[in-house]
Structures are given as structure tokens and as C-alpha cells.
Design a protein around this motif. Sequence first.
Motif, PDB file in Angstrom:
ATOM      1  N   PHE A   3     -17.331  63.272  12.598  1.00 29.21           N
ATOM      2  CA  PHE A   3     -17.303  63.582  11.177  1.00 29.21           C
ATOM      3  C   PHE A   3     -16.205  62.762  10.506  1.00 29.21           C
ATOM      4  O   PHE A   3     -15.020  63.065  10.631  1.00 29.21           O
ATOM      5  CB  PHE A   3     -17.068  65.075  10.966  1.00 29.21           C
ATOM      6  CG  PHE A   3     -17.838  65.645   9.818  1.00 29.21           C
ATOM      7  CD1 PHE A   3     -19.076  66.230  10.013  1.00 29.21           C
ATOM      8  CD2 PHE A   3     -17.343  65.559   8.522  1.00 29.21           C
ATOM      9  CE1 PHE A   3     -19.805  66.741   8.948  1.00 29.21           C
ATOM     10  CE2 PHE A   3     -18.056  66.056   7.456  1.00 29.21           C
ATOM     11  CZ  PHE A   3     -19.293  66.663   7.659  1.00 29.21           C
ATOM     12  N   ILE A  52     -15.867  62.643  22.541  1.00 32.99           N
ATOM     13  CA  ILE A  52     -16.580  63.774  21.960  1.00 32.99           C
ATOM     14  C   ILE A  52     -17.462  64.375  23.035  1.00 32.99           C
ATOM     15  O   ILE A  52     -18.212  63.661  23.715  1.00 32.99           O
ATOM     16  CB  ILE A  52     -17.449  63.343  20.759  1.00 32.99           C
ATOM     17  CG1 ILE A  52     -16.607  62.627  19.700  1.00 32.99           C
ATOM     18  CG2 ILE A  52     -18.147  64.561  20.136  1.00 32.99           C
ATOM     19  CD1 ILE A  52     -17.422  62.078  18.536  1.00 32.99           C
ATOM     20  N   GLN A  75     -25.627  72.682  14.330  1.00 31.11           N
ATOM     21  CA  GLN A  75     -24.961  72.443  15.616  1.00 31.11           C
ATOM     22  C   GLN A  75     -25.097  73.646  16.532  1.00 31.11           C
ATOM     23  O   GLN A  75     -25.361  73.504  17.736  1.00 31.11           O
ATOM     24  CB  GLN A  75     -23.490  72.122  15.379  1.00 31.11           C
ATOM     25  CG  GLN A  75     -22.743  71.733  16.640  1.00 31.11           C
ATOM     26  CD  GLN A  75     -21.314  71.335  16.352  1.00 31.11           C
ATOM     27  OE1 GLN A  75     -20.519  72.133  15.852  1.00 31.11           O
ATOM     28  NE2 GLN A  75     -20.979  70.084  16.635  1.00 31.11           N
ATOM     29  N   VAL A 123     -15.105  72.115   9.646  1.00 31.66           N
ATOM     30  CA  VAL A 123     -16.210  71.834  10.574  1.00 31.66           C
ATOM     31  C   VAL A 123     -15.775  71.403  11.971  1.00 31.66           C
ATOM     32  O   VAL A 123     -16.583  71.435  12.903  1.00 31.66           O
ATOM     33  CB  VAL A 123     -17.150  70.739  10.009  1.00 31.66           C
ATOM     34  CG1 VAL A 123     -17.764  71.185   8.695  1.00 31.66           C
ATOM     35  CG2 VAL A 123     -16.433  69.409   9.845  1.00 31.66           C
ATOM     36  N   SER A 124     -14.525  70.983  12.143  1.00 27.38           N
ATOM     37  CA  SER A 124     -14.156  70.281  13.377  1.00 27.38           C
ATOM     38  C   SER A 124     -13.561  71.198  14.437  1.00 27.38           C
ATOM     39  O   SER A 124     -12.878  72.180  14.131  1.00 27.38           O
ATOM     40  CB  SER A 124     -13.145  69.170  13.073  1.00 27.38           C
ATOM     41  OG  SER A 124     -13.685  68.249  12.154  1.00 27.38           O
ATOM     42  N   GLU A 130     -19.786  69.337  20.302  1.00 26.84           N
ATOM     43  CA  GLU A 130     -18.453  69.350  19.701  1.00 26.84           C
ATOM     44  C   GLU A 130     -18.435  68.506  18.431  1.00 26.84           C
ATOM     45  O   GLU A 130     -19.161  67.521  18.300  1.00 26.84           O
ATOM     46  CB  GLU A 130     -17.434  68.801  20.694  1.00 26.84           C
ATOM     47  CG  GLU A 130     -16.000  68.810  20.188  1.00 26.84           C
ATOM     48  CD  GLU A 130     -15.013  68.216  21.169  1.00 26.84           C
ATOM     49  OE1 GLU A 130     -13.897  68.751  21.282  1.00 26.84           O
ATOM     50  OE2 GLU A 130     -15.362  67.211  21.831  1.00 26.84           O
ATOM     51  N   THR A 131     -17.572  68.885  17.492  1.00 30.31           N
ATOM     52  CA  THR A 131     -17.323  68.082  16.308  1.00 30.31           C
ATOM     53  C   THR A 131     -15.903  67.552  16.355  1.00 30.31           C
ATOM     54  O   THR A 131     -14.945  68.328  16.454  1.00 30.31           O
ATOM     55  CB  THR A 131     -17.487  68.899  15.016  1.00 30.31           C
ATOM     56  OG1 THR A 131     -18.831  69.374  14.930  1.00 30.31           O
ATOM     57  CG2 THR A 131     -17.198  68.045  13.784  1.00 30.31           C
ATOM     58  N   ALA A 163     -23.758  66.943  18.745  1.00 21.68           N
ATOM     59  CA  ALA A 163     -22.341  66.633  18.547  1.00 21.68           C
ATOM     60  C   ALA A 163     -22.189  65.816  17.275  1.00 21.68           C
ATOM     61  O   ALA A 163     -23.104  65.074  16.882  1.00 21.68           O
ATOM     62  CB  ALA A 163     -21.792  65.864  19.738  1.00 21.68           C
ATOM     63  N   TYR A 164     -21.020  65.938  16.625  1.00 20.20           N
ATOM     64  CA  TYR A 164     -20.759  65.196  15.397  1.00 20.20           C
ATOM     65  C   TYR A 164     -19.464  64.386  15.514  1.00 20.20           C
ATOM     66  O   TYR A 164     -18.447  64.892  16.010  1.00 20.20           O
ATOM     67  CB  TYR A 164     -20.565  66.127  14.194  1.00 20.20           C
ATOM     68  CG  TYR A 164     -21.743  66.993  13.819  1.00 20.20           C
ATOM     69  CD1 TYR A 164     -23.022  66.465  13.672  1.00 20.20           C
ATOM     70  CD2 TYR A 164     -21.549  68.354  13.579  1.00 20.20           C
ATOM     71  CE1 TYR A 164     -24.084  67.284  13.299  1.00 20.20           C
ATOM     72  CE2 TYR A 164     -22.607  69.173  13.207  1.00 20.20           C
ATOM     73  CZ  TYR A 164     -23.867  68.642  13.069  1.00 20.20           C
ATOM     74  OH  TYR A 164     -24.915  69.452  12.699  1.00 20.20           O
TER      75      TYR A 164
END
Length: 295
Positions: free
Chosen positions: A205, A34, A196, A216-217, A38-39, A202-203
Motif C-alpha cells: 500500500f 510481504i 483481504q 490498513v497496514s 499481509e498489508t 496481500a497488499y
Amino acid sequence: MNAPLLEVDDLDVIYPGGRGRKPFHALKSVSLDIRPGETVGLVGESGSGKTTLGRAVLGLAPVSGGAIRFDGRDISHLTRKQRRGLAKDIQVVFQDPYSSLNPSMTIEQILAEPLTANGVEGGSARTRVRELLDSVQLPADAAQRLPKEFSGGQRQRIAIARALALDPRLIVADEAVSALDLSTQARVLDLFIQIQEATGVAYLFVTHDLSVVRHVSHRVAVLYRGEIVEQGPAAQVTKDPEHPYTQRLFMAAPVPDPDRQEQRRANRLRLLEAQQEQDIQARAGGVAASELAEG
């Protein structure tokens, strides 16, 4: 391109057996990364290993092989004291917002707790609490109320605010919207995106829902029985999946057209039967190889 913030490299997680049970290999040679801001959506059915991966990143699951690196530092086997030092950079939002909030504490106390634990006191902590409530679009008077006075969606906003208190660089969101109704889900997902964009967090998820990761990604990784079977840009994986398991996940999502829904159900059943046949053949092949080695 920015260097990865989080790197999961060939990760194995094996839970020890007990009382006659064999050890359980929850994750097998899992690799992903990641980047800052960024997700990455991690998707799979219950039992796929997705929550285990999130827990391993948080130091809550044993790393049996491979490595987890954060900002270039190996965090696979940190002590509790070292892990507490990392809490400022890595936070988590759990599935159930109510059980993750102390019901006897006011929202101000809940949000101020991680701040005071890191040396922020008095007026500075109260100012930060007001900023956090504003960032998740809750009124300032929410600070003096208890968690039970809020709806599920509002409680999840409070959980997100607590995760943001120390300005983390990475948040693990573990089924963070699955307990919410669809309209509330959409609002909370939009909130994740807005935060974000404003902070650059960053996630990772974690979810079972392809429609959520599509929303979301930036990139998606699909887990099946502890292994990543497909990963790539979110638009490609969620709209034109290549692996039969990802296709089954996509077909499991309901659609409003009854005829299309019936066709999707039939296609999903066909793919499931094909996967079961492959699994049977693989197990048979494994048994034959074992017998040959013993012979």
C-alpha cells in the motif's frame, strides 16, 4: 510464520541520465518483505521513491541492483512475455480511477477483459463480473454503464474489482485513495480490508499519508530519498515514530485543535531544520572525502 510472498532484497533503481544530466539513484539498497494476507504500507513524501518501488515490483522500473522475488522466484528481470504470465498473481490499483478505466467501455467489458484474455469466456465471464461487482458492493446493473456515470469512489471500486478479477495473490495499491474525499477514503479503505479478510490477498500500500497506512497496514516502511529509514509494526511506527523524518510526516497531518496544530507545525519546522543541517554536514563530509581521495 508463513514464508514471504514478496521479497525485496537490497534493491537499487537507477534511472539513466541524458543531455548532460547525471543518472538518478531513485532507490538505494531497499529491503522489505510481504507475507500472504499481509498489508505493508510504504509511506513517504513526493520524490521519496515509494512509487518507484511499486513500479519495480510491477516490472515498470529498471532494477539496477539487488533482487525482487515473488513466491521464491526472482522476477527482477523478466521479459514482457514472462511478466504477462505473472499478471494473474500480481495486480495494481492506480491513484486516478478514471484515467485507468477505458471511458468507451462498459463496466462489464472492463471487468471481463482480463478474464477473456486468460481464457474465461461467455457465461462464466458474465457470472464472474457479477461476483466482482458484488464483492466491491456495486449493484448488478452497474455492468451496463460507462465509467463517467459513477462517482470517484465508485470508479475506484471498479478499479479494485478489475484488479481482483484473476484472484491475485498480491495487489500494489499506488496512492489508491489519495484522490478521494475523506469520507469516501474511509469506505474504500474498509473495502480493502474486507476483501483481504475474505480472499487472503496481500497488499503493498503506497501512500504519503500516515493516517491511511495506520488504518490498513500490519507493518509500515518509511522511505526518505530512496532509502528506508524506519520500518516496523504499524501501531509503533504511526503512533511512536523514532526517525525524525517519520515524526515530520506524522506532524504534517492536520488536527482539529488550532493550538495543537500550531504546536505540531512548530515541531515539524524544528525537525526539518535539523534534518537540513544534517544533510548539509553529510554533503560537506562527502566532498571532503572525495578531495582527500583525489589528493
